[in-house]
Enzyme design. Sequence first.
Site: not given
Ligand code: V0D
Length: 253
Positions: A33, A50, A144
Amino acid sequence: MSFKLPFFKTKQKSEKDTPTIEHVPRHVAIIMDGNGRWAKNRGLPRIAGHKEGMDVIKDIAKAASDSGVEILTLYAFSTENWKRPNAEVDFILRLPKEFLHHYLPDLMRHNVKIETIGNLDVLPEHTKEAVAYAKAQTENNDGLLLNFALNYGSRFEIMDAMKRVMQDVDALKLSIDALDESLFSKYLYTDGLTDPDLLIRTSGEQRLSNFLLWQSAYTEFWFTDVLWPDFNEDIFKNALHDYQQRKRRYGGI
Ligand code: V0D
């Protein structure tokens, strides 16, 4: 995989104590968050937060892996996040592809396996493709488990599990008498995973926000005011250290 024993895994030696292996949490869950606030504080658009938050993930995955954590579950997109402005949702749903473009080779080197929990069905095709690619590429890795919660909501998960239980009862595949906590757990997204031992939430909020409600029955919670883009390996190891100081009783004495 080589067996390493980081310093915090070993109990401090004292006169009375024989050295023992100290408890590293097997499963750590994180609510990442504060990305929007981090950007706002800098006069940047929320999406910049983000993007910055995404870059933190690979450092924490490495720290978790080095520490002997087996499962890292990250709340990346909740069922509530659709209520955000379209452009922001659009940007977030492109992050999996972006993340893999930058970090997949590194994750492969560290033997990380990627999985997800949540309802992927309604995600855009390009997001599903990126996620499917990540899972396929890493499926034979046994280090992991990096578990992304995508379009995840715990009440939906439990209700959906309940519906499938009732279908199985209806189809005479299951008798109501056979249903217990352990069997019900098999209908959840987290089937096969241990419950989280430690849940971290950044950015000062102290709520579960529909994350892993069933699975967190005995989880230790750890909160920090640090915003997710400012979170780092040292803070993560502080959380593990604090966890190790706590006595877990599971309702006993
Ligand atoms: C946004 C901060 C990596 C919080 C982190 C689709 C929210 C960055 C992934 C990710 C998000 C997901 C699946 C995967 C590889 C990477 C990701 C989302 C949001 C939502 F196989 N960061 N990340 N997915 N944020």
